[in-house]
Design a protein around this motif. Structure first.
Motif, short mmCIF file in Angstrom:
data_model
loop_
_atom_site.label_atom_id
_atom_site.label_comp_id
_atom_site.label_asym_id
_atom_site.label_seq_id
_atom_site.Cartn_x
_atom_site.Cartn_y
_atom_site.Cartn_z
N LEU A 19 -68.91 -3.45 22.91
CA LEU A 19 -67.45 -3.37 23.00
C LEU A 19 -66.93 -4.54 23.83
N LYS A 20 -67.56 -4.77 24.98
CA LYS A 20 -67.15 -5.87 25.85
C LYS A 20 -67.20 -7.22 25.12
N ASN A 21 -68.10 -7.31 24.16
CA ASN A 21 -68.23 -8.55 23.39
C ASN A 21 -67.33 -8.57 22.15
N GLY A 22 -66.44 -7.56 22.04
CA GLY A 22 -65.46 -7.57 20.97
C GLY A 22 -65.86 -6.84 19.70
N ASN A 23 -66.90 -6.00 19.77
CA ASN A 23 -67.36 -5.27 18.59
C ASN A 23 -66.48 -4.03 18.37
N GLU A 24 -65.65 -4.07 17.34
CA GLU A 24 -64.72 -2.98 17.07
C GLU A 24 -65.44 -1.69 16.67
N LYS A 25 -66.57 -1.81 15.99
CA LYS A 25 -67.32 -0.63 15.57
C LYS A 25 -67.82 0.15 16.78
N SER A 26 -68.34 -0.54 17.78
CA SER A 26 -68.81 0.12 19.01
C SER A 26 -67.65 0.78 19.74
N PHE A 27 -66.51 0.13 19.76
CA PHE A 27 -65.30 0.70 20.36
C PHE A 27 -64.93 2.00 19.66
N GLU A 32 -64.82 8.06 19.18
CA GLU A 32 -65.18 9.26 18.42
C GLU A 32 -66.14 10.15 19.21
N LYS A 33 -67.05 9.53 19.94
CA LYS A 33 -68.08 10.27 20.67
C LYS A 33 -67.48 11.12 21.79
N TYR A 34 -66.47 10.59 22.47
CA TYR A 34 -65.99 11.25 23.68
C TYR A 34 -64.58 11.83 23.55
N TYR A 35 -63.96 11.69 22.40
CA TYR A 35 -62.57 12.12 22.26
C TYR A 35 -62.41 13.62 22.56
N ARG A 36 -63.28 14.45 22.01
CA ARG A 36 -63.15 15.90 22.22
C ARG A 36 -63.32 16.27 23.69
N ASP A 37 -64.30 15.64 24.37
CA ASP A 37 -64.49 15.90 25.80
C ASP A 37 -63.26 15.49 26.59
N PHE A 60 -57.97 3.96 26.06
CA PHE A 60 -58.77 3.15 25.14
C PHE A 60 -58.09 1.84 24.78
N ALA A 61 -56.77 1.85 24.72
CA ALA A 61 -56.04 0.60 24.47
C ALA A 61 -56.29 -0.40 25.60
N ASP A 62 -56.25 0.11 26.85
CA ASP A 62 -56.51 -0.77 28.00
C ASP A 62 -57.96 -1.27 28.00
N ILE A 63 -58.89 -0.39 27.64
CA ILE A 63 -60.29 -0.79 27.58
C ILE A 63 -60.47 -1.96 26.62
N TRP A 64 -59.83 -1.84 25.45
CA TRP A 64 -59.96 -2.91 24.46
C TRP A 64 -59.23 -4.18 24.91
#
Length: 201
Positions: A19-27, A32-37, A60-64
């Protein structure tokens, strides 16, 4: 640390750095993994689900947006839970629900524990489970939140301390006092921590 937990941490580490390297799929995968939590935790701090969803989207917007400045070694789940908590606290401050504050102590923990009766078969133990639900929900908010983070979200004591903005000993004390209160009233053949850790509440 179990192998499963190690693999989970490793997966998060890979996704985070991608994600840090700009991979949108990982983002997207982390979202998706943590949204419910995050929804579950956010709803325990704010009774307006739409606002909680907005806070999570903002996190998540700020993270990206600021991915270039993110730290490398992050426990992703703890980081996300903490970020959502801070965002909701700022939301309360902005809406003048609370006085202006620089901490998240103002947040009231709203989560209702509900351990399922269908885990047990005999009527006596089922009644004890109902009592346990009441005991959990009657705990002081900080103790209740600490137990939720430890046994529902799987955070370590260190991570709970960081999230609640207290030192390690204070976080440990919150957990100890909460469990001590429960153990005073719990008289059943089913171990208390088995029910609390079952992930069904």
């Amino acid at each position: 640390m179990s192998q499963i937990l190690k693999n989970k941490v490793l997966d998060d580490f890979i996704l985070w750095n991608n994600l840090k390297n700009g991979n949108e799929k990982s983002f997207s995968l982390l979202f998706e993994k943590y949204y419910r939590d995050l929804i579950s935790y956010g709803n325990s701090l704010c009774s307006y689900t739409e606002k909680v969803q907005d806070c999570i989207q903002d996190v998540f917007a700020d993270i990206w947006l600021y991915r270039d400045s993110l730290q490398d070694n992050v426990i992703v789940k703890a980081y996300l839970l903490s970020s959502v908590r801070k965002r909701i606290a700022r939301l309360h401050e902005r809406d003048h629900v609370f006085r202006k504050t620089t901490t998240t102590d103002v947040l009231e923990f709203l989560f209702d524990f509900s351990i399922e009766n269908n885990l047990v078969e005999d009527e006596v133990t089922a009644e004890r489970v109902l009592l346990l639900n009441k005991l959990l929900n009657d705990l002081p908010g900080r103790q209740k939140e600490a137990l939720y983070l430890r046994y529902h979200q799987g955070l370590s004591v260190d991570q709970i301390a960081d999230l609640l903005d207290v030192n390690y000993q204070s976080a440990s004390n919150l957990l100890h006092r909460g469990l001590l209160t429960l153990r005073k009233e719990w008289k059943s053949s089913i171990p208390l921590l088995v029910l609390i850790s079952s992930g069904v509440f």
